[in-house]
Design an enzyme around this catalytic site. Structure first.
Site, PDB file in Angstrom:
ATOM      1  N   ASN A 189       1.035  -1.078  -0.025  1.00 33.72           N
ATOM      2  CA  ASN A 189       0.023  -0.050   0.150  1.00 33.72           C
ATOM      3  C   ASN A 189       0.799   1.224  -0.104  1.00 33.72           C
ATOM      4  OD1 ASN A 189      -0.276  -1.251   2.851  1.00 33.72           O
ATOM      5  ND2 ASN A 189      -1.134   0.723   3.373  1.00 33.72           N
ATOM      6  N   ASP A 190       0.509   2.201   0.891  1.00 37.78           N
ATOM      7  CA  ASP A 190       1.049   3.610   0.622  1.00 37.78           C
ATOM      8  C   ASP A 190       2.683   3.655   0.441  1.00 37.78           C
ATOM      9  OD1 ASP A 190      -0.963   3.619   2.162  1.00 37.78           O
ATOM     10  OD2 ASP A 190      -0.124   4.464   3.893  1.00 37.78           O
ATOM     11  N   GLN A 196       4.548   0.441   1.906  1.00 31.06           N
ATOM     12  CA  GLN A 196       3.763  -0.282   2.902  1.00 31.06           C
ATOM     13  C   GLN A 196       3.906  -1.891   2.499  1.00 31.06           C
ATOM     14  OE1 GLN A 196       2.179   0.505   6.243  1.00 31.06           O
ATOM     15  NE2 GLN A 196       4.218   1.204   5.945  1.00 31.06           N
ATOM     16  N   ARG A 217      -0.543   9.176  13.140  1.00 33.82           N
ATOM     17  CA  ARG A 217       0.681   8.291  12.236  1.00 33.82           C
ATOM     18  C   ARG A 217       1.042   9.248  11.157  1.00 33.82           C
ATOM     19  NH1 ARG A 217      -4.471   5.881  12.283  1.00 33.82           N
ATOM     20  NH2 ARG A 217      -5.631   6.067  10.200  1.00 33.82           N
TER      21      ARG A 217
HETATM   22  C1  FRU Z   1      -3.198   4.599   4.598  1.00 36.03           C
HETATM   23  C2  FRU Z   1      -2.642   3.801   5.946  1.00 36.03           C
HETATM   24  C3  FRU Z   1      -1.736   4.598   6.874  1.00 36.03           C
HETATM   25  C4  FRU Z   1      -1.039   3.690   7.405  1.00 36.03           C
HETATM   26  C5  FRU Z   1      -0.890   2.353   6.704  1.00 36.03           C
HETATM   27  C6  FRU Z   1      -0.902   1.240   7.207  1.00 36.03           C
HETATM   28  O1  FRU Z   1      -3.406   3.730   3.557  1.00 36.03           O
HETATM   29  O2  FRU Z   1      -3.726   3.445   6.591  1.00 36.03           O
HETATM   30  O3  FRU Z   1      -2.416   5.690   7.684  1.00 36.03           O
HETATM   31  O4  FRU Z   1       0.211   4.221   8.241  1.00 36.03           O
HETATM   32  O5  FRU Z   1      -1.852   2.653   5.794  1.00 36.03           O
HETATM   33  O6  FRU Z   1      -0.673   0.284   6.250  1.00 36.03           O
END
Ligand code: FRU
Length: 496
Positions: free
Chosen positions: A39-40, A56, A168
């Site tokens: 992800n991110d 991520q 976060r």
């Molecule tokens: C956004 C999120 C962030 C977090 C991450 C966890 O997509 O929810 O806020 O740090 O993904 O994977």
């Protein structure tokens, strides 16, 4: 450098399993997870001659899970080389995940990662929830060691009434005097978003958070992944709000993106937004991060996916899930955010095909115009200025029962992306409409296709519409359709 067993296991696993994924099963020039889930974007930075992009990452499955940081580097932001995973959730304070964060080079030449360490703790009512704290790790561009004094920013750095479960995604940068700033997402106990700003001399000891922006329920609930930077004389705050309510065609329900443009008084620490807009008007876009290139361009990348649609896919077993958008150069024009594909993209262009003054009325195919890794530059105008067409549509990834389309209706000034017939077998969102103003039915679309995605840059990047599609690759047709007569200028390149 000390590498934990957990990180070593992840590295061995990704090397072995990643090697089993053939190049043609991945996007050609978008970064995808080495194996498993992405992800991110995280830690987007330039360090020792390379652009670094972390992400991520759950290497072990194509669904979200224990968050590691995946890692890749590139010279041109388009050709990526995987590096070994950088972080694993291997400490007490981040045992439930190394969440999103950013990276910076320290004066001593080390690279520092600032990320959110997540640990589930049971509160006084017996309820277990994530506690989120900001942590650092130091490294050389490949290996990173977590700081023994972690965490470095904790809920106690926040004023009273802040929510320790929604704290976060720190984004760090260096101020002119060499000290550090970071912004993080926060919320109150009702999950109404706040952006907090912190200061530090060394990146390790951080002071009290200062409130920078307060949502007051205007844009969704909790915000994620903040960015705060100067651009073309203005100050920009980008974030990805959860639980949005729709507003016209600007914001859609669920997880969206938000760009606030305004003025910032650095001394007073006061940001006054003057304009708000979505960052992307398509289906699959969330969580942005930017880097300043060595020649001074502000370049943004986003996760080319969205939480609301991810659980719905039934994918061919490709071994990876999740990709980043094309890096996009940002600018502000007429008070709005503009995005254009990074200019390095032009080096990928091959086999130019050009058609001038194409008359489209009904359905049309053009010689040499097909493919799944292509760029199409279309300029549309009414063939008869007195009689504006009602409908123009380009279909792509077309073959057999499949196609995805972008269509424009000048009367309503609506551009729609529709992937209903892309081969999806799930009842997820397949269509989205955007308000695209046009003068006399003129519109310009720069469409970039890469195996599993489509990114349409409208009117020189005034708006972008992004979606992914998992249509079989044999479906590579492109056709044009209109109701009413259209004249089109068309240039097409293969991208390789
Ligand atoms: C956004 C999120 C962030 C977090 C991450 C966890 O997509 O929810 O806020 O740090 O993904 O994977």
């Amino acid at each position: 450098m000390k590498i934990s067993q957990k990180l070593m296991d992840a590295r061995m696993y990704e090397e072995k399993m990643g090697a089993g994924i053939k190049d043609e099963m991945r996007p050609a020039f978008h970064l995808s997870s080495r194996v498993g889930w992405m992800n991110d974007p995280n830690g987007f930075s330039f360090y020792k001659g390379w652009y670094h992009l972390f992400y991520q990452y759950n290497p072990y499955n194509t669904i979200w899970g224990p968050m590691h940081w995946g890692h890749a580097r590139s010279k041109d932001l388009l050709h990526w080389e995987y590096l070994p995973a950088a972080l694993a959730p291997d400490e007490d304070y981040d045992q439930n995940g190394c969440f999103s964060g950013s990276a910076i080079e320290l004066p001593d030449g080390r690279q520092m990662l600032l990320y959110t360490g997540v640990k589930q703790e049971v509160d006084e009512n017996g309820i277990s929830d994530d506690i989120q704290r900001q942590c650092v790790a130091f490294g050389d561009g490949v290996d990173y060691e977590k700081y023994e004094g972690n965490p470095v920013i904790v809920p106690e750095n926040l004023p009273d009434g802040f929510n320790p479960h929604e704290f976060r995604d720190p984004k760090i940068w260096k101020a002119e005097d060499g000290s550090y700033r970071c912004v993080t997402c926060c919320a109150n106990m009702q999950r109404d978003a706040r952006i907090m700003m912190f200061q530090s001399k060394d990146g390790i000891t951080w002071g009290e958070g200062k409130l920078l922006v307060q949502n007051n329920e205007r844009f969704g609930k909790v915000w994620e992944c903040p960015e705060f930077f100067e651009l073309d004389g203005k100050q920009v705050l980008m974030t990805s709000p959860m639980d949005m309510l729709p507003e016209g065609f600007e914001y859609h329900n669920g997880n969206g993106t938000l760009c606030l443009i305004g003025d910032y008084d650095e001394e007073e620490g006061v940001f006054v937004p003057q304009h708000d807009q979505s960052i992307d008007y398509g289906i699959d876009f969330y969580a942005t991060q930017t880097v300043l290139t060595t020649d001074g361009r502000r370049v943004m990348i986003g996760w080319m996916q969205n939480w609301d649609t991810t659980p719905g896919y039934r994918l061919p077993p490709n071994g990876w899930f999740g990709q980043m958008t094309i890096p996009r150069e940002l600018s502000i024009r007429d008070g709005r955010l503009y995005q254009t594909p990074i200019r390095e993209m032009e080096h990928l262009r091959k086999n130019k095909v050009m058609f001038r003054n194409v008359y489209v009325n009904g359905e049309m195919e053009l010689d040499g115009v097909k493919g799944r890794c292509v760029e199409l530059l279309m300029e549309i105008r009414p063939a008869d200025p007195e009689k504006i067409y009602t409908h123009f549509e380009v279909r792509f990834a077309q073959g057999g029962r499949y196609y995805t389309s972008l269509d424009y209706q000048p009367e309503e000034q609506i551009m729609k992306i529709d992937r209903k017939f892309s081969g999806s077998r799930r009842a997820i969102i397949h269509q989205r409409r955007a308000f695209v103003p046009s003068k006399d039915g003129r519109v310009q679309i720069r469409l970039i296709l890469d195996r599993f995605s489509a990114e349409a840059f409208i009117d020189d990047g005034r708006q972008v519409i992004t979606a992914n599609l998992y249509t079989e690759q044999a479906a590579d047709g492109i056709t044009f359709h209109s109701k009413g007569a259209v004249t089109m200028e068309l240039v097409k390149y293969d991208l390789a």
